[in-house]
Design an enzyme around this catalytic site. Structure first.
Site: not given
Lengths: 516, 516
Positions: B195-196, B198, B200, B257, B289
């Site tokens: 992923s890129r 978001i 972070g 989440d 998380k």
């Protein structure tokens, strides 16, 4: 960053930035920015769309509804910056977690809804959270007060101020057109704000619009009420409890009726117009929002409880909701029917009775009649012709033509009558189907469109007797509505036998029932 | 209704209609219409905006992203009609009511998400409902399968196919850059989609982009994996489980989440790339998380359970998440650090150890190492230089320049070092604050921006010793980041005494503790 304004004629909220400017600002399409005018000092938050050609670098496209708040002029220079994350998102999250919201939490959420700081998705999150984790009475009170505070309010020197509300769900429920003139004719003030149809075939505001303008500011509503004793206007134009409309739009796709939200919505409008006494009509029935008398009583107690917290005297009537009120559905058809009652017609009885019951409750609450005598006083005022005279006054004060009569109202020129295909009884009138047919015929946008019922639940019919007539302003709409009527069969006409349940067990003649 | 196309360069989904056409069609701004091309047969549903001037009557403005689906040409004639209410709204409502969704319900919702039939608000309603009324394992499995089915899938003839995933929440977690080459160097295939960032300072895809393109179709990913043994690409470009991104966007404002959604999201991507074995890294810590080991174990069991249902062998590692992995945060800084480890550097140890643990689990699951010996094998492959060689191969196959080395990576030219203002210990490294500072400095969009930690938790420092250095590509960003660092004080340096709790009870000398 400073950008030069270009007004963009798109009827929406939104901001259009050149890719390059968006990148320098550090925002992507969908992000929130603050736009402020050094000239007027006005500022608003809105969502970015990006383009490579429609807007030059250094310019900012401002959509129509966004500019309603900013009132920028072409080529003005504005300041833009990335918007902070609204803290109200944390409060919405809190509700998701099942926690109770404080008055301040709810005030922040409602303020951000009104200022369009929250996106439609974020409002949806609030709606869904408070649908699943129901609002308690403290939260409902907070929501009501917040909705009132974030909008305009009326204040009258004389009192008591009267208001009424019907929960909805029943087609043809045009009683406000009769109740408001009766109350105003009794000498009381009734600044009635109504809704337009969302899912129905015509809200009171859609009906009234046939006769007079219905869009006014809060202060105009106040002045007109003082002048004529009452008004019937569209609440959506007044900026009274403006958060409410934005919330309702998000509930619409899911047909959510969040009870707490609904109670707050109704009571905020009553509180904001300065009502002292409020009569609430709760239709109960298979196709209504409230299905059983027990549910209805519970809801009534919640309205009354919230009324006490807000210092309003509230009384509720649980009413029969399994059939339309009167026989007409659709703006002009309903106006025609209401006018005929005001003019002295003694039918349809359901419309007259219901109007007088609700007006009667208000008259009793306001001290104009003793307990149990309000409905009679209402009927007396109706019969005397004073309510008609008052209604024409109200039309005039709102800028309509007061020389109107039921005779003069012409309904849709295209019509078709659905008839009984056998002899029997009307055993089911499905409110939803009736509304769908009326809407397909063009109601409420086409004022002449709708339905007129010749027979209601329980009526005995012979083959060929008319059941209802569909009216439309446009021919193709009538054809569509006839198709819908065939598909939905809203009125079932059968013999006395509704159904046969065959007994599949073997029957042995002569054998006693208790043998085995 | 038939309308002539005008392509509108707005980088969004949307349809622009002239007021008059919208009225004839019977739609308002915000309503859904179906647009279909008689030429290609393609159709899509989209939301209407209206204008009085930007588009002439008889023409339809089609925004850029909408046309990606329709591929209309200027002046083409399209057919438009009012869209039906999507039935998936009823299933979302069902979840609001707390009912369990069937596989078909979930399939309908996911299909409508992928086809943009559901609005962002409606997707939010699904997200919030399944956050409050948690999805059970059957629903999670259905969601996973539906996300896989509505996107592209890879299929390899040889096996086992390996994949890994880190749950996230820890800054500097660049281990994929080391794990993927180790696995590929062992002879296994690892088609890693990442992923890129978001929230972070840099997702794995943001890091890899420093060295090579990361946007490929699913079939390109498959070909490259067969060629090089592994890839590190951006999942968002592949059309693998495309529903996932659209759901995540709606979770973002609320920092939701939703566990079930997260598990389905991770596993759908693993399933869609054809993974047989999956190693999952679950960081546990105050700012992660997952906050406790118990929570981590529960989550691990859910991953393993879902893996069994989907016929994948899953193993999870609960890892230390209270400090960044390695010392570098931000794209180029992290790439530089990962390359130095691949080149043979024996620090930072946390990065080497964690990479080998996760790679080791995958090697064991895939049968390349006996239980308990995977990490050693991974370290051996790393030390042998085979992982570095493989990484350069991967860069080449993705179209990057393979003559790269840690020396050649130049980080942000503007930098500032924060130093200890007293002698003492680093007692708190707040991951959130470190990320905020790195983002303020420009990461991940500015590749050279980020942080380098000189001291980590527990390190003893003298006054004036460096704690961390902030890097930025742009001067004004550095200044902003320094400001943030002053405000957030992410690293606290104090004497051994953390806090004094004064005893307010009166102390009487000579009196026994047990007297009273």
């Amino acid at each position: 960053m400073r950008l030069t304004v270009r007004l963009v004629d798109i009827a929406a909220r939104g901001i259009l930035l050149h890719h390059t400017d968006a990148k320098s600002l550090g925002v992507l399409a969908g992000d929130r920015i603050v736009i402020s005018s050094p000239v007027t000092g006005k500022a608003t938050v809105d969502y970015v769309e990006t383009t490579g050609t429609l807007i030059d670098q250094g310019r900012i496209g401002v959509y129509h509804h966004t500019n309603e708040q900013l009132t920028l002029t072409e080529n003005e220079v504005v300041e833009v910056r990335v918007a902070d994350r609204p803290v109200s998102l944390d409060y919405i999250k809190k509700k998701m977690e099942g926690e109770k919201l404080t008055r301040e939490d709810i005030r922040a959420i409602v303020a951000d809804i009104v200022q369009d700081t929250l996106s439609p998705s974020e409002i949806t999150a609030f709606v869904v959270s408070s649908y699943i984790n129901q609002l308690d009475m403290d939260e409902i009170e907070s929501l009501t007060r917040a909705m009132v505070e974030t909008g305009d309010q009326l204040s009258f020197h004389a009192g008591p101020i009267v208001d009424k509300h019907s929960i909805g769900g029943v087609p043809g429920n045009k009683i406000s057109l009769i109740v408001v003139p009766i109350i105003a004719a009794s000498g009381l003030l009734i600044p009635k704000t109504s809704s337009r149809a969302i899912t129905g075939a015509g809200g009171t505001a859609d009906l009234m619009e046939v006769l007079a303008p219905v869009e006014f500011s809060a202060s105009e509503v106040q002045e007109m009420t003082i002048k004529a004793g009452g008004v019937i206007v569209w609440g959506g134009a007044t900026n009274i409890a403006p958060a409410d409309d934005k919330i309702i739009i998000q509930e619409y796709p899911f047909k959510i009726d969040q009870i707490g939200q609904m109670i707050a919505s109704v009571m905020a409008k009553k509180f904001a117009v300065g009502a002292d006494v409020v009569a609430i009509d709760i239709p109960v029935g298979k196709y209504c929002k409230v299905h059983t008398i027990e549910e209805g009583r519970k809801l009534a107690r919640q309205f009354i409880d919230l009324g006490e917290r807000l210092n309003m005297r509230v009384e509720c009537a649980l009413t029969y909701g399994d059939a339309p009120v009167g026989r007409a559905i659709g703006p002009k058809l309903e106006i025609k029917e209401a006018l005929s009652v005001l003019e002295g017609s003694d039918s349809p009885r359901s419309l007259i009775q219901k109007s007088c019951v609700i007006a009667g409750i208000a008259l009793e609450l306001a001290g104009k009649a003793n307990r149990g005598e309000g409905a009679n006083l209402a009927l007396e005022i109706l019969r005397s012709g004073k309510a008609l005279k008052k209604f024409l006054e109200i039309i005039a004060v709102q800028g309509g033509t007061p020389d109107v009569s039921s005779e003069k109202i012409t309904v849709g020129e295209h019509f078709y009558t659905v008839r009984a295909d056998s002899t029997g009884y009307v055993i089911d009138l499905n409110n939803h189907s009736l509304i769908t047919i009326a809407r397909t015929a063009g109601a409420p946008a086409d004022h002449g469109a709708g339905l007129y019922l010749h027979a209601k639940h329980g009526t005995s019919l012979s083959k060929g007797d008319p059941i209802f007539t569909i009216y439309a302003d446009r021919k193709w709409r009538l054809e569509k509505a006839i198709e819908e009527a065939r598909r939905l069969r809203p009125v079932m006409v059968e013999g006395m036998l509704i159904d046969r349940v065959p007994n599949v067990r073997e029957w042995v003649p002569g054998r006693s029932r208790n043998l085995e």
